[in-house]
Design a protein around this motif. Structure first.
Motif, mmCIF file in Angstrom:
data_model
loop_
_atom_site.group_PDB
_atom_site.id
_atom_site.type_symbol
_atom_site.label_atom_id
_atom_site.label_comp_id
_atom_site.label_asym_id
_atom_site.label_seq_id
_atom_site.Cartn_x
_atom_site.Cartn_y
_atom_site.Cartn_z
ATOM 1 N N SER A 196 2.190 -36.322 -11.353
ATOM 2 C CA SER A 196 1.522 -36.256 -12.651
ATOM 3 C C SER A 196 1.821 -34.945 -13.366
ATOM 4 N N VAL A 252 5.172 -35.284 -14.801
ATOM 5 C CA VAL A 252 5.112 -36.112 -16.007
ATOM 6 C C VAL A 252 4.688 -35.264 -17.202
ATOM 7 N N ALA A 287 -2.016 -38.823 -16.895
ATOM 8 C CA ALA A 287 -1.105 -39.495 -15.966
ATOM 9 C C ALA A 287 -1.775 -39.743 -14.624
ATOM 10 N N VAL A 308 1.836 -42.987 -20.729
ATOM 11 C CA VAL A 308 2.670 -41.865 -20.267
ATOM 12 C C VAL A 308 3.830 -42.353 -19.405
#
Length: 267
Positions: free
Chosen positions: A124, A127, A151, A254
């Protein structure tokens, strides 16, 4: 008399091992989908353990051993603390209880649970860093954390219905809930977002950000695998078309742009 220095482990060993573990995650989850629901516990735990190890090694291969330690301490320790407080007080997720089916517990929390926070917290963060910007084009820290937290927290739209239906924990007050995601209170998702902000914010602040190399390590691919396989599994295997749709939209906000970034990185 001279002593010979101990041979160093080649740096490439870490990403290769992480990729092997990532392959194990995919294989284990495929086996999970083909297993009778009453017999899925071993593959549930194994997939989390493999994913957790893959994320830790991915972090180590990118930023060194210190990063792996920080990830375990912040995401694992922070996740354990949040869950321990949550299960004993009802804050911040709402009132819930583990049924004891997930094995060994620490502070009333199954050990596999903080490992799940570790396994998804690291992808995450990648991301968030990839979508907000990197290098000289890097965006503000608050934006990175906002995307990273989303995320991470949006994944729970898939996780919680699956685990509740499997009987691993129960909610005292499962309403009001997200439309299409019956049985999981809104307070849970609010709590997840709060904890995700704290964990990803700490990770982003404590770990260097040279820019996520999306071509190295399995964490980016595992994040997208988790998204795609969750959308499919909830619709096809778990009889949860609502969570498939809602989770597909929320996490997809996302995951889809991240997939485009990953594709461009490999061109």
């Amino acid at each position: 008399m001279t002593t010979r220095a101990a041979p160093r482990v080649p740096v490439r060993v870490l990403p290769v091992t992480a990729w092997l573990l990532g392959g194990g995650v995919v294989l284990t989850q495929i086996v999970y989908s083909m297993t009778d629901p009453a017999d899925r516990l071993p593959t549930t735990v194994l997939s989390v353990v493999l994913f957790c190890l893959a994320s830790v090694l991915d972090a180590a291969s990118r930023l060194g051993a210190r990063a792996a330690g920080v990830l375990v301490a912040v995401a694992g320790g922070g996740g354990l603390l949040a869950e321990a407080v949550g299960v004993h007080t009802g804050f911040p997720f709402g009132e819930y209880a583990y049924t004891g089916s997930l094995g060994v517990q620490v502070l009333g929390v199954p050990l596999v649970v903080p490992m799940a926070w570790i396994m998804m917290a690291w992808p995450s963060v990648l991301v968030g860093r990839a979508l907000v910007g990197r290098g000289r084009a890097r965006g503000p820290a608050w934006a990175v954390v906002a995307v990273a937290a989303w995320a991470l927290a949006s994944w729970d739209v898939f996780l919680d219905p699956q685990m509740v239906d499997a009987g691993h924990w129960t909610w005292a007050h499962p309403t009001p809930a997200l439309p299409g995601v019956e049985g999981i209170p809104l307070t849970n998702f609010a709590g997840w977002l709060l904890v995700a902000v704290l964990i990803t914010g700490a990770l982003h602040a404590l770990l260097d950000d040279p820019g996520p190399d999306l071509r190295r390590g399995p964490a980016p691919a595992l994040y997208l695998w988790t998204y795609g396989s969750s959308v499919w599994a909830h619709a096809a295997f778990f009889d949860r078309p609502g969570s498939s749709l809602v989770g597909g939209l929320l996490m997809g906000a996302v995951a889809v742009p991240f997939a485009v970034a990953l594709w461009r990185a490999h061109r």
